[in-house]
Scaffold this motif. Structure first.
Motif, PDB file in Angstrom:
ATOM      1  N   SER A 539      69.579  25.138  82.254  1.00 56.60           N
ATOM      2  CA  SER A 539      69.378  25.385  80.636  1.00 56.60           C
ATOM      3  C   SER A 539      68.888  26.948  80.429  1.00 56.60           C
ATOM      4  O   SER A 539      69.244  27.524  79.238  1.00 56.60           O
ATOM      5  CB  SER A 539      67.959  24.576  80.576  1.00 56.60           C
ATOM      6  OG  SER A 539      68.195  23.166  80.691  1.00 56.60           O
ATOM      7  N   LEU A 542      72.416  28.698  80.050  1.00 60.66           N
ATOM      8  CA  LEU A 542      72.910  28.268  78.766  1.00 60.66           C
ATOM      9  C   LEU A 542      72.312  28.782  77.602  1.00 60.66           C
ATOM     10  O   LEU A 542      72.712  29.188  76.452  1.00 60.66           O
ATOM     11  CB  LEU A 542      72.918  26.710  78.457  1.00 60.66           C
ATOM     12  CG  LEU A 542      73.734  26.022  79.480  1.00 60.66           C
ATOM     13  CD1 LEU A 542      73.541  24.376  79.300  1.00 60.66           C
ATOM     14  CD2 LEU A 542      75.294  26.275  79.257  1.00 60.66           C
ATOM     15  N   ALA A 543      70.954  28.944  77.640  1.00 56.58           N
ATOM     16  CA  ALA A 543      70.155  29.589  76.137  1.00 56.58           C
ATOM     17  C   ALA A 543      70.533  30.918  76.235  1.00 56.58           C
ATOM     18  O   ALA A 543      70.608  31.653  75.132  1.00 56.58           O
ATOM     19  CB  ALA A 543      68.519  29.304  76.621  1.00 56.58           C
ATOM     20  N   SER A 545      73.100  32.513  77.364  1.00 52.89           N
ATOM     21  CA  SER A 545      74.654  32.567  76.840  1.00 52.89           C
ATOM     22  C   SER A 545      74.828  32.373  75.274  1.00 52.89           C
ATOM     23  O   SER A 545      75.352  33.180  74.565  1.00 52.89           O
ATOM     24  CB  SER A 545      75.301  31.322  77.300  1.00 52.89           C
ATOM     25  OG  SER A 545      75.453  31.539  78.693  1.00 52.89           O
ATOM     26  N   CYS A 546      73.820  31.688  74.644  1.00 51.30           N
ATOM     27  CA  CYS A 546      73.658  31.621  73.197  1.00 51.30           C
ATOM     28  C   CYS A 546      73.225  32.772  72.824  1.00 51.30           C
ATOM     29  O   CYS A 546      73.707  33.101  71.542  1.00 51.30           O
ATOM     30  CB  CYS A 546      72.756  30.316  72.645  1.00 51.30           C
ATOM     31  SG  CYS A 546      73.531  28.618  73.648  1.00 51.30           S
ATOM     32  N   VAL A 547      72.166  33.115  73.398  1.00 51.09           N
ATOM     33  CA  VAL A 547      71.663  34.678  72.771  1.00 51.09           C
ATOM     34  C   VAL A 547      72.679  35.855  72.726  1.00 51.09           C
ATOM     35  O   VAL A 547      72.800  36.451  72.039  1.00 51.09           O
ATOM     36  CB  VAL A 547      70.463  35.011  73.649  1.00 51.09           C
ATOM     37  CG1 VAL A 547      70.000  36.385  73.383  1.00 51.09           C
ATOM     38  CG2 VAL A 547      69.297  34.085  73.303  1.00 51.09           C
ATOM     39  N   PHE A 549      76.030  35.245  72.915  1.00 48.97           N
ATOM     40  CA  PHE A 549      76.912  35.014  71.962  1.00 48.97           C
ATOM     41  C   PHE A 549      76.556  35.254  70.397  1.00 48.97           C
ATOM     42  O   PHE A 549      77.276  35.787  69.795  1.00 48.97           O
ATOM     43  CB  PHE A 549      77.258  33.488  71.852  1.00 48.97           C
ATOM     44  CG  PHE A 549      78.511  33.076  71.052  1.00 48.97           C
ATOM     45  CD1 PHE A 549      79.779  33.487  71.365  1.00 48.97           C
ATOM     46  CD2 PHE A 549      78.290  32.376  69.833  1.00 48.97           C
ATOM     47  CE1 PHE A 549      80.828  33.035  70.592  1.00 48.97           C
ATOM     48  CE2 PHE A 549      79.225  32.187  68.889  1.00 48.97           C
ATOM     49  CZ  PHE A 549      80.366  32.417  69.274  1.00 48.97           C
ATOM     50  N   ARG A 550      75.326  35.103  70.282  1.00 52.19           N
ATOM     51  CA  ARG A 550      74.848  35.371  68.871  1.00 52.19           C
ATOM     52  C   ARG A 550      74.916  36.891  68.418  1.00 52.19           C
ATOM     53  O   ARG A 550      75.258  37.480  67.545  1.00 52.19           O
ATOM     54  CB  ARG A 550      73.442  34.879  68.627  1.00 52.19           C
ATOM     55  CG  ARG A 550      73.046  34.960  66.988  1.00 52.19           C
ATOM     56  CD  ARG A 550      71.807  34.452  66.857  1.00 52.19           C
ATOM     57  NE  ARG A 550      71.142  34.751  65.635  1.00 52.19           N
ATOM     58  CZ  ARG A 550      70.101  34.221  65.239  1.00 52.19           C
ATOM     59  NH1 ARG A 550      69.188  33.329  65.754  1.00 52.19           N
ATOM     60  NH2 ARG A 550      69.445  34.500  64.034  1.00 52.19           N
ATOM     61  N   ARG A 552      76.525  39.269  70.278  1.00 53.11           N
ATOM     62  CA  ARG A 552      77.805  39.693  71.104  1.00 53.11           C
ATOM     63  C   ARG A 552      78.336  41.092  70.555  1.00 53.11           C
ATOM     64  O   ARG A 552      78.889  41.817  71.159  1.00 53.11           O
ATOM     65  CB  ARG A 552      78.998  38.772  71.107  1.00 53.11           C
ATOM     66  CG  ARG A 552      79.445  38.496  69.586  1.00 53.11           C
ATOM     67  CD  ARG A 552      80.427  37.216  69.799  1.00 53.11           C
ATOM     68  NE  ARG A 552      81.011  37.015  68.682  1.00 53.11           N
ATOM     69  CZ  ARG A 552      80.266  36.084  67.683  1.00 53.11           C
ATOM     70  NH1 ARG A 552      79.234  35.667  67.768  1.00 53.11           N
ATOM     71  NH2 ARG A 552      80.986  35.725  66.621  1.00 53.11           N
TER      72      ARG A 552
END
Length: 790
Positions: A539, A542-543, A545-547, A549-550, A552
């Motif tokens: 988890s 994935l968290a 990864s989201c950061v 991506f946002r 990037r």
């Protein structure tokens, strides 16, 4: 024996005379029936004949004079307890609301004195039921419905010769002669004790069991001893045992005759003596043995004396220590001891037996005080006395008396209820008549009493008790085979025989039960915690990864090589999740998946880190123009990640083709349980996968360490160096822990190493970046990244 048969014949003739109204002659010859020693009136009367006295005067018979009356002396406390047990059972029945309701049970108890002549007088008293008067001493009707007694076989036979004529049932509690089992001669006889037929044969087997093939024998000169010994000698010859001598004694024998028997025993070469004696004869024989100091014999005794408490004293220890024999099963009678302790002369001040009993027990006298004699007050307490009367710790024969009374009560109950509750044959009569002796006899036949069977008559060893389940016998050096110690069987055995491979013995080692199957499951605490940490790590990645991506397009993410960062986060997610395949029951597919998933995930992770490290080195060491570096670097990154991962996949495929992992039941590591685990199939394949990951991590560490001081405000090589230190430390310590951990803990150690190294890589590489991205966004600028903020 012939004199006894002649006497019985005379008695039969006298009974005929009795039936012909010529009873005056009968009573003169036998002596008039006396008043019962203990009596109580009732609707139903039970007669009792016990050897309350053990010594009898020897009468002188003459054809010209009236025989002298028989005199009995020396009260027998054990037999007196039998009589009181009969009274106790009668009182219990009278107080019962279900057994013989509204019907009172009475009793008449006479003294048989342990001899045939007093037994004849006692049975005449039971049948006659009249006290002596000047005009008439005998009547034509029996005063009792059934008789309990006597304690000796010969006395019982005499009673049956008389009672059988009137079909009055006799139930004996202690007459064991096998001859009494003849239903043709004694149709009205019953007993609550097994026949000596079984005991005699068992004694022969006992002697054979111990290897004693040369024995001596002594018996009572009566029906009990003669019949019992005859059966023993026959059985012993069949077992290959020889009898050197066989002597007989009677309690009325002279001291010279008893001394002669002791001398025969002493001069014999047999060292084992079979003593088939009634208790009276045993007492006489032991006293003479003490006088002549007869020791060194192995006594094998009959049930009559083998459990007598008065023989277990120090006085006889030099003679009887180590005696073997059979015994009647003992029992407990609730409330009997309290009843016995209430016996007191005050219950019947006119009863001479109660006064004699009190004087014997307390060594006092109710008569006028004599010099040196203690005066009885009647207030003495039986609780303070320990003797055969008050000792109820081993109720054997007393229990037989108790059962006999209840057998009579149940028979009468069925009889008076017209047989509705008893499985009795249908008669012509509309209802049973309790006044007819043959009806009472038929009712008693319908009562089922629990007897001691032949299968229960087993030899008892006084040296060692039988070993409980889960133990085996071990011989004691220097001791006979009957002496042994009990040694616990080994774990996993029953009766000291190993259980099947997949079974184990239960706690008391009495049977084999399936072994406990052990594996690391999601349901247990350790498995649940490891699964939770695995999901928590996945988890987090994935968290992050989201950061990433946002954000990037921010300088920090770009500077971190976003493509490799996302691939690294993906590989770390796989590393966290692959640990879940190690939890749960191993199957063929899970065993193959867990190791290949582990190898591929970490190979991808290490390849990404290695590519990152190479990129850093190239960026700072490149001499070409800046535009060509990113292009070359991107191609190198993809090539290195793909090639390094494919090589690990090749190793895994070869491993799965030639020797794949498989589920395995491990019964060697823990003998009491089965450990379900995954066998590696080929240890070479496992160590090749692990070694390849180690090689990649070593290369990463070396390159990162060499580039740790390259000039940059944010040098990623420093964090990679630190992460590799953690990674290598975890897997170096994993190897000895993995090898030494037992059972499911082996799997737990492997999962812990996966999670620890994954968390180490994650936090070492991504924690500093997340800190700037989320907490210090002002540092996430190009100027700061290039070090130009000054």
């Amino acid at each position: 024996m012939h004199s006894l048969l002649n006497m019985i014949s005379v008695v039969k003739l006298l009974v005929i005379a009795f039936l012909s109204k010529e009873n005056t002659v009968l009573c003169e010859m036998l002596g008039s029936p006396e008043v019962p020693l203990l009596t109580k009136k009732g609707d139903i009367t039970i007669g009792g004949a016990f050897s309350i006295h053990s010594q009898i005067s020897k009468p002188s018979f003459s054809l010209t004079h009236t025989p002298e009356p028989l005199t009995c002396s020396r009260i027998n406390l054990r037999e007196f307890r039998f009589a009181q047990t009969m009274i106790f059972a009668v009182e219990e029945i009278n107080n019962s609301s279900t057994l013989l309701p509204n019907i009172s049970v009475g009793y008449k108890i006479f003294d048989s004195c342990g001899s045939t002549l007093p037994s004849t007088r006692a049975v005449m008293g039971l049948l006659n039921g009249q006290e002596r008067t000047a005009e008439k001493t005998c009547s034509s009707h029996s005063s009792v419905h059934v008789i309990i007694g006597a304690s000796e076989s010969s006395s019982t036979i005499v009673m049956l010769q008389i009672c059988g004529t009137f079909q009055i049932p006799v139930i004996s509690h202690f007459a064991t002669c096998a001859c009494l089992s003849n239903r043709k001669d004694y149709p009205s006889f019953f007993r609550t004790i097994p026949s000596d037929y079984y005991q005699s044969r068992a004694l022969a087997k006992l002697v054979k069991y111990f290897g004693w093939t040369w024995v001596g024998a002594v018996r009572s000169d009566n029906d009990y001893g003669n019949n019992g010994m005859a059966t023993f000698i026959t059985a012993a010859s069949q077992e290959g045992v020889c009898v050197e001598y066989s002597e007989a004694i009677s309690r009325t024998d002279s001291s010279e005759e008893v001394a002669r028997v002791i001398e025969v025993i002493r001069s014999g070469s047999a060292r084992v003596l079979i003593a088939f004696l009634a208790q009276g004869e045993m007492d006489i024989l032991l006293e003479e043995a003490l006088k002549q100091n007869l020791t060194g014999l192995q006594w094998v005794g009959s049930e009559s004396w083998i459990t007598a408490s008065h023989l277990t004293t120090k006085r006889y220890s030099g003679i009887l220590t180590g005696s073997l024999g059979f015994t009647i099963r003992k029992a407990k009678i609730a409330g009997l001891r309290e009843f016995l302790l209430q016996v007191n002369p005050s219950q019947d001040p006119q009863n001479s037996l109660l006064r004699e009993f009190w004087e014997t027990v307390f060594g006092c006298s109710f008569q006028s005080r004599l010099p040196g004699q203690i005066q009885c007050s009647g207030s003495e307490k039986l609780e303070d006395i320990n003797n055969p009367f008050t000792d109820v710790s081993q109720l054997r024969i007393s229990n037989n008396v108790y059962k006999a009374v209840y057998a009579i009560a149940h028979a009468m109950h069925n009889l008076l209820n017209c047989g509705q509750s008893a499985k009795l044959p249908t008669l012509v009569l509309d209802c049973y008549d309790a006044s007819l002796p043959n009806e009472i006899q038929l009712a008693i036949n319908g009562i089922n009493i629990t007897w001691v069977s032949e299968s229960q008559m087993k030899p008892l060893s006084v040296c060692s008790e039988s070993c409980p389940p889960g133990f085996r016998q071990a011989a004691i050096k220097g001791k006979p085979i009957c002496c042994f110690s009990c040694i616990a069987c080994a774990a996993g055995e029953i009766m000291c025989l190993p259980c099947p491979l997949e079974c184990w013995s239960n706690e008391d080692r009495s049977q084999c039960v399936p072994k406990v199957i052990e594996f690391l499951s999601f349901g247990e605490t350790m498995g649940g915690l490891l699964a939770a940490f695995s999901l928590f790590g996945a988890s987090l990645t994935l968290a992050v990864s989201c950061v990433f991506f946002r954000l990037r397009h921010t300088p920090l993410v770009k500077a971190s090589n976003s493509e490799l960062s996302f691939l690294l986060l993906f590989s770390l997610t796989l590393c966290f999740l692959c640990s879940l395949t190690f939890i749960g029951q191993p199957t063929e597919w899970s065993c193959m998946l867990r190791h290949t998933a582990f190898g591929a995930s970490f190979a991808l992770c290490m390849s990404c880190i290695l590519a990152k490290t190479i990129t850093v080195v190239i960026a700072f060491k490149a001499t070409r123009p800046a535009k060509t570096v990113p292009q070359c670097s991107a191609a190198l990154q993809r090539t290195s990640v793909l090639s390094c991962t494919l090589l690990q996949l090749l190793i895994c495929v070869l491993w799965l083709i030639f020797a794949p992992p498989f589920p395995y039941k491990n019964t060697v590591h823990a003998t009491e349980k089965i450990i379900l685990e995954c066998n590696l199939g080929s240890p070479l394949g496992f160590w090749a996968v692990l070694g390849y990951i180690g090689l990649l991590s070593l290369l990463c560490f070396i390159l990162a360490f060499l580039s740790r001081k390259l000039p940059d405000n944010f040098n990623e090589a420093k964090f990679i160096t630190f992460s590799m230190l953690i990674f290598c430390a975890v897997w170096v310590t994993f190897i000895p822990a993995y090898v030494s951990s037992p059972g499911k803990f082996t799997v737990a150690v492997e999962i812990f190493a996966i999670l620890a190294s994954s968390f180490g890589l994650f936090f070492s590489i991504f924690a500093p970046k997340c800190y700037i991205l989320l907490v210090k966004p002002e540092r996430n600028t190009k100027r700061h990244m290039m070090g130009r903020n000054h």
